[in-house]
Design a protein around this motif. Sequence first.
Motif, PDB file in Angstrom:
ATOM      1  N   HIS A   1      10.294   9.205  -5.757  1.00  0.00           N
ATOM      2  CA  HIS A   1       9.173   8.290  -5.538  1.00  0.00           C
ATOM      3  C   HIS A   1       8.050   9.072  -4.885  1.00  0.00           C
ATOM      4  O   HIS A   1       8.306   9.942  -4.031  1.00  0.00           O
ATOM      5  CB  HIS A   1       9.556   7.133  -4.615  1.00  0.00           C
ATOM      6  N   GLY A   2       6.826   8.745  -5.268  1.00  0.00           N
ATOM      7  CA  GLY A   2       5.696   9.445  -4.653  1.00  0.00           C
ATOM      8  C   GLY A   2       4.372   8.829  -5.049  1.00  0.00           C
ATOM      9  O   GLY A   2       4.317   7.838  -5.801  1.00  0.00           O
ATOM     10  N   PRO A   3       3.276   9.412  -4.561  1.00  0.00           N
ATOM     11  CA  PRO A   3       1.938   8.887  -4.871  1.00  0.00           C
ATOM     12  C   PRO A   3       1.698   8.834  -6.377  1.00  0.00           C
ATOM     13  O   PRO A   3       2.209   9.655  -7.136  1.00  0.00           O
ATOM     14  CB  PRO A   3       1.010   9.921  -4.211  1.00  0.00           C
ATOM     15  N   GLY A   4       0.953   7.826  -6.814  1.00  0.00           N
ATOM     16  CA  GLY A   4       0.662   7.673  -8.236  1.00  0.00           C
ATOM     17  C   GLY A   4       1.766   6.975  -8.999  1.00  0.00           C
ATOM     18  O   GLY A   4       1.670   6.787 -10.211  1.00  0.00           O
ATOM     19  N   GLN A   5       2.805   6.573  -8.286  1.00  0.00           N
ATOM     20  CA  GLN A   5       3.914   5.845  -8.908  1.00  0.00           C
ATOM     21  C   GLN A   5       3.935   4.436  -8.323  1.00  0.00           C
ATOM     22  O   GLN A   5       3.875   4.267  -7.105  1.00  0.00           O
ATOM     23  CB  GLN A   5       5.231   6.552  -8.611  1.00  0.00           C
TER      24      GLN A   5
ATOM     25  N   GLY B   1       0.824  -1.214   0.000  1.00  0.00           N
ATOM     26  CA  GLY B   1       0.000   0.000   0.000  1.00  0.00           C
ATOM     27  C   GLY B   1       0.852   1.255   0.000  1.00  0.00           C
ATOM     28  O   GLY B   1       1.904   1.308  -0.642  1.00  0.00           O
ATOM     29  N   ALA B   2       0.412   2.269   0.746  1.00  0.00           N
ATOM     30  CA  ALA B   2       1.148   3.536   0.823  1.00  0.00           C
ATOM     31  C   ALA B   2       2.007   3.526   2.086  1.00  0.00           C
ATOM     32  O   ALA B   2       1.484   3.354   3.188  1.00  0.00           O
ATOM     33  CB  ALA B   2       0.172   4.709   0.859  1.00  0.00           C
TER      34      ALA B   2
ATOM     35  N   SER C   1       5.989   5.045   3.947  1.00  0.00           N
ATOM     36  CA  SER C   1       7.169   5.910   3.844  1.00  0.00           C
ATOM     37  C   SER C   1       8.358   5.088   3.341  1.00  0.00           C
ATOM     38  O   SER C   1       8.392   3.864   3.457  1.00  0.00           O
ATOM     39  CB  SER C   1       7.504   6.526   5.203  1.00  0.00           C
ATOM     40  N   TYR C   2       9.348   5.790   2.789  1.00  0.00           N
ATOM     41  CA  TYR C   2      10.476   5.111   2.154  1.00  0.00           C
ATOM     42  C   TYR C   2      11.294   4.298   3.156  1.00  0.00           C
ATOM     43  O   TYR C   2      11.613   3.125   2.926  1.00  0.00           O
ATOM     44  CB  TYR C   2      11.379   6.128   1.439  1.00  0.00           C
ATOM     45  N   LYS C   3      11.648   4.905   4.273  1.00  0.00           N
ATOM     46  CA  LYS C   3      12.568   4.262   5.227  1.00  0.00           C
ATOM     47  C   LYS C   3      11.996   2.959   5.765  1.00  0.00           C
ATOM     48  O   LYS C   3      12.721   1.969   5.926  1.00  0.00           O
ATOM     49  CB  LYS C   3      12.877   5.244   6.369  1.00  0.00           C
ATOM     50  N   GLU C   4      10.698   2.977   6.043  1.00  0.00           N
ATOM     51  CA  GLU C   4      10.034   1.768   6.546  1.00  0.00           C
ATOM     52  C   GLU C   4      10.258   0.582   5.604  1.00  0.00           C
ATOM     53  O   GLU C   4      10.601  -0.522   6.026  1.00  0.00           O
ATOM     54  CB  GLU C   4       8.516   2.044   6.593  1.00  0.00           C
ATOM     55  N   VAL C   5      10.050   0.826   4.326  1.00  0.00           N
ATOM     56  CA  VAL C   5      10.128  -0.256   3.347  1.00  0.00           C
ATOM     57  C   VAL C   5      11.580  -0.613   3.037  1.00  0.00           C
ATOM     58  O   VAL C   5      11.909  -1.779   2.804  1.00  0.00           O
ATOM     59  CB  VAL C   5       9.351   0.120   2.065  1.00  0.00           C
ATOM     60  N   TRP C   6      12.457   0.378   3.063  1.00  0.00           N
ATOM     61  CA  TRP C   6      13.891   0.113   2.893  1.00  0.00           C
ATOM     62  C   TRP C   6      14.359  -0.840   3.996  1.00  0.00           C
ATOM     63  O   TRP C   6      15.046  -1.843   3.730  1.00  0.00           O
ATOM     64  CB  TRP C   6      14.663   1.438   2.944  1.00  0.00           C
ATOM     65  N   ASP C   7      13.983  -0.555   5.241  1.00  0.00           N
ATOM     66  CA  ASP C   7      14.360  -1.422   6.370  1.00  0.00           C
ATOM     67  C   ASP C   7      13.799  -2.827   6.183  1.00  0.00           C
ATOM     68  O   ASP C   7      14.466  -3.829   6.479  1.00  0.00           O
ATOM     69  CB  ASP C   7      13.854  -0.835   7.692  1.00  0.00           C
ATOM     70  N   TYR C   8      12.557  -2.920   5.699  1.00  0.00           N
ATOM     71  CA  TYR C   8      11.916  -4.224   5.494  1.00  0.00           C
ATOM     72  C   TYR C   8      12.664  -5.017   4.416  1.00  0.00           C
ATOM     73  O   TYR C   8      12.931  -6.215   4.571  1.00  0.00           O
ATOM     74  CB  TYR C   8      10.457  -4.022   5.099  1.00  0.00           C
ATOM     75  N   GLN C   9      13.040  -4.332   3.321  1.00  0.00           N
ATOM     76  CA  GLN C   9      13.831  -5.000   2.273  1.00  0.00           C
ATOM     77  C   GLN C   9      15.154  -5.519   2.835  1.00  0.00           C
ATOM     78  O   GLN C   9      15.568  -6.643   2.532  1.00  0.00           O
ATOM     79  CB  GLN C   9      14.158  -4.021   1.153  1.00  0.00           C
TER      80      GLN C   9
ATOM     81  N   ASN D   1      11.730 -16.125  -2.146  1.00  0.00           N
ATOM     82  CA  ASN D   1      11.732 -14.988  -3.058  1.00  0.00           C
ATOM     83  C   ASN D   1      10.487 -14.137  -2.823  1.00  0.00           C
ATOM     84  O   ASN D   1       9.390 -14.677  -2.605  1.00  0.00           O
ATOM     85  CB  ASN D   1      11.752 -15.484  -4.503  1.00  0.00           C
ATOM     86  N   TYR D   2      10.664 -12.820  -2.883  1.00  0.00           N
ATOM     87  CA  TYR D   2       9.550 -11.889  -2.631  1.00  0.00           C
ATOM     88  C   TYR D   2       9.423 -10.893  -3.780  1.00  0.00           C
ATOM     89  O   TYR D   2      10.409 -10.562  -4.450  1.00  0.00           O
ATOM     90  CB  TYR D   2       9.793 -11.076  -1.346  1.00  0.00           C
ATOM     91  N   PHE D   3       8.208 -10.384  -3.957  1.00  0.00           N
ATOM     92  CA  PHE D   3       7.967  -9.276  -4.879  1.00  0.00           C
ATOM     93  C   PHE D   3       7.025  -8.314  -4.168  1.00  0.00           C
ATOM     94  O   PHE D   3       5.890  -8.673  -3.827  1.00  0.00           O
ATOM     95  CB  PHE D   3       7.341  -9.791  -6.181  1.00  0.00           C
ATOM     96  N   LEU D   4       7.524  -7.112  -3.887  1.00  0.00           N
ATOM     97  CA  LEU D   4       6.770  -6.124  -3.110  1.00  0.00           C
ATOM     98  C   LEU D   4       6.294  -4.989  -4.004  1.00  0.00           C
ATOM     99  O   LEU D   4       7.033  -4.529  -4.877  1.00  0.00           O
ATOM    100  CB  LEU D   4       7.651  -5.524  -2.006  1.00  0.00           C
ATOM    101  N   PHE D   5       5.067  -4.530  -3.778  1.00  0.00           N
ATOM    102  CA  PHE D   5       4.558  -3.301  -4.395  1.00  0.00           C
ATOM    103  C   PHE D   5       4.377  -2.256  -3.309  1.00  0.00           C
ATOM    104  O   PHE D   5       3.972  -2.591  -2.179  1.00  0.00           O
ATOM    105  CB  PHE D   5       3.193  -3.534  -5.041  1.00  0.00           C
ATOM    106  N   VAL D   6       4.613  -1.000  -3.640  1.00  0.00           N
ATOM    107  CA  VAL D   6       4.387   0.081  -2.667  1.00  0.00           C
ATOM    108  C   VAL D   6       4.217   1.392  -3.419  1.00  0.00           C
ATOM    109  O   VAL D   6       4.717   1.558  -4.540  1.00  0.00           O
ATOM    110  CB  VAL D   6       5.573   0.167  -1.656  1.00  0.00           C
ATOM    111  N   GLU D   7       3.463   2.311  -2.808  1.00  0.00           N
ATOM    112  CA  GLU D   7       3.440   3.713  -3.244  1.00  0.00           C
ATOM    113  C   GLU D   7       4.049   4.502  -2.091  1.00  0.00           C
ATOM    114  O   GLU D   7       3.532   4.473  -0.973  1.00  0.00           O
ATOM    115  CB  GLU D   7       2.010   4.191  -3.495  1.00  0.00           C
TER     116      GLU D   7
END
Length: 231
Positions: A94-98, A11-12, A14-22, A46-52
């Motif tokens: 990176h931002g909304p709509g991307q 979903g939507a 912040s960048y740092k949250e998802v960077w840490d998760y990766q 193996n994982y494939f993540l989507f995020v805005e």
Amino acid sequence: MSKKVVFKDLGAQSYKEVWDYQEQLLKESVNLKSPSNTGETPLPVNYFLFVEHSPVYTLGKSGKPEHVLINEHEREEKGIEYFHINRGGDITFHGPGQLVGYPILDLDQFRTDLGWYLRSLEEVIIMTIAEYGLKGDRSPGETGVWLDPDLKGKERKICAMGIKSSRWVTMHGFALNVNTDLSYFNHIIPCGIQNKQVTSIEKELGHPVSMEEVKEKLKRNFEKVFEVELV
């Protein structure tokens, strides 16, 4: 039987949250491949993540800070975060709509060739935007997907890419402009490439498109190109 890849739409976030998760997923995979793991160990998942992401500029490890054209105060005023990160490539937004996609893949289970991996990611995007009547192309020496890369003055980038690999496990990935507010790119030199435009599916078609529809098309094309099943 095709390999299984765990798919997660974050979903939507912040960048740092998802960077840490990766980083966490990468570390788990790399640890499984460590020489200290003797005997039978399971293959990395193996994982494939989507995020805005919320608005953020990220600078790759070899990128130049001067490619950010606004100062810290101006970024804060506009609500844009900034991170110098450990992927290849230069500056991007990176931002909304991307639609941002992060494959965490153990290439030992696919093909240990980063060139092949990047071309395959590009192919997924090229196939996806073709379903909207857009002809995506590669630009020699520039990773990502472009429209009209051979027409001087008309070249426009629709998808940026930058990755990191550790013991053949990948992280980071691609950013496809779907309904992105492209004005954010005015404050950077995207990917460090001067005098070339950035575009989106919305801009090319003249109307917004369904993000959920783009996600479904992209998932199907990812399965085809990488010969996997998303679960």
